[in-house]
Design an enzyme around this catalytic site. Sequence first.
Site, short mmCIF file in Angstrom:
data_model
loop_
_atom_site.label_atom_id
_atom_site.label_comp_id
_atom_site.label_asym_id
_atom_site.label_seq_id
_atom_site.Cartn_x
_atom_site.Cartn_y
_atom_site.Cartn_z
N THR A 62 0.86 -1.15 0.09
CA THR A 62 -0.05 0.15 -0.25
C THR A 62 0.82 1.26 -0.19
OG1 THR A 62 -1.68 -1.14 1.09
CG2 THR A 62 -1.88 1.16 1.54
N ARG A 95 -14.29 -7.84 -0.31
CA ARG A 95 -13.35 -7.27 1.08
C ARG A 95 -12.84 -5.89 0.86
NH1 ARG A 95 -7.88 -5.38 2.33
NH2 ARG A 95 -7.59 -6.01 4.49
N VAL A 96 -12.90 -4.88 1.92
CA VAL A 96 -12.37 -3.79 1.88
C VAL A 96 -11.48 -3.90 3.19
CG1 VAL A 96 -13.08 -1.23 2.11
CG2 VAL A 96 -14.30 -2.95 0.52
N GLY A 97 -10.36 -3.08 3.03
CA GLY A 97 -9.59 -2.88 4.23
C GLY A 97 -9.72 -1.63 4.81
N ASP A 98 -8.65 -1.35 5.58
CA ASP A 98 -8.69 0.00 6.43
C ASP A 98 -8.31 1.27 5.50
OD1 ASP A 98 -5.88 -1.17 5.93
OD2 ASP A 98 -5.20 0.44 7.42
N THR A 104 -0.45 1.50 6.86
CA THR A 104 -0.41 0.17 6.08
C THR A 104 -0.08 -1.12 6.97
OG1 THR A 104 1.23 -0.99 4.42
CG2 THR A 104 2.16 0.91 5.81
N GLY A 105 -0.69 -2.13 6.64
CA GLY A 105 -0.52 -3.14 7.43
C GLY A 105 -1.77 -3.94 7.46
N GLY A 127 -5.01 -4.98 7.48
CA GLY A 127 -6.25 -3.89 7.47
C GLY A 127 -7.37 -4.22 8.55
N1 ASP Z 1 -3.74 -1.99 4.97
C1 ASP Z 1 -3.95 -2.68 3.45
C2 ASP Z 1 -5.27 -3.40 3.46
O1 ASP Z 1 -5.67 -3.99 4.30
C3 ASP Z 1 -2.87 -3.60 3.02
C4 ASP Z 1 -1.55 -2.92 3.16
O2 ASP Z 1 -1.17 -2.00 3.78
O3 ASP Z 1 -0.49 -3.48 2.75
O4 ASP Z 1 -5.91 -3.40 2.32
#
Ligand code: ASP
Length: 315
Positions: free
Chosen positions: A179, A207-210, A230-231, A233
């Site tokens: 990300t 699916r939707v992340g953070d 980032t991480g 989510g």
């Molecule tokens: N945080 C992002 C998500 O969960 C993934 C990432 O940061 O690599 O979609």
Amino acid sequence: MSTQATKPRWTLMIHGGSGSMRRGMLSAAQEAGAETGLNAALDAGAAVLAAGGSAVEAVQAAVQVLEDDPHFNAGRGSVFTWEGGHTLDAAIMDGSGRAAGAVAASTTTRHPVALARAVMEKSRHVLLAGAGADAFARDQGLEQVDNVWFGTEERRQQLDWMKADATHGGFDVDMKYGTVGAVAMDAAGHVAAATSTGGLTGKRWGRVGDSPLIGAGTYADDRACAVSATGSGEFFIREGVAHEICARMRFTGETAKQAAEVVMADVKAMGGVGGVILAAPTGELDWCFTTPGMYRGKLSADGVRRVAIYEDVVD
Ligand code: ASP
């Protein structure tokens, strides 16, 4: 250095994702490719800020460079969904009035962060999703591309590998590139944050992340700071990471770095890993991450420039 002794006229920090990269794992070419992309993004954002542009314009400019760079999991170079396509998430927030815009699962807009900004400035809404977000992008005249344009061979192989490993799922800390995001403080003292991502390899069921969720992966508040995360989510959503950092600063008087360390430790205790970048109106500019590495860079008006990947770099 967490706090600047003298407040610079403007500051900028970017990330290109967190992960398990340790010194020696990446080839020299991989390191150089990532660092070139990070430096180009810093240059784009800095050009805006040095010319007196706003933090919002600067974070968009920096993120768009990273969206076009196939090394990173945003825009071109985004990971594949389970079905073999790309659904892109992005958000942007202006700390001066806390206006925000975001898109989830957009599929045809070359720069999802530009679409998030259009949502913020040209619609009555904060978050648009799926086909509606695509339709809004066309109405706004934003550059459209075919969904296959976002894919690369390396990302296709990652999907194949994931499908071959029945035990594999969730956040991939082995992912080498992730990300992207940017935070900035402009010459007027306002902060802004932006984040853009293809999400997780093999994601399913919409699916939707953070990243596009205001308060989770992205937040900006002139009363506290700007945050892009980032991480993993799902954990960042449950913690409300970006807003939690800002709230701690306001209610406890902690610096951005101090607040981020507490919040990221809490995420880790729940089982999540990742990182955040932080820009405060005080001039504070810092990062905090719990993975072995995070692609990151910073640049400010006083000439401090740093691009780094590994955790053993002294910031
Ligand atoms: N945080 C992002 C998500 O969960 C993934 C990432 O940061 O690599 O979609």
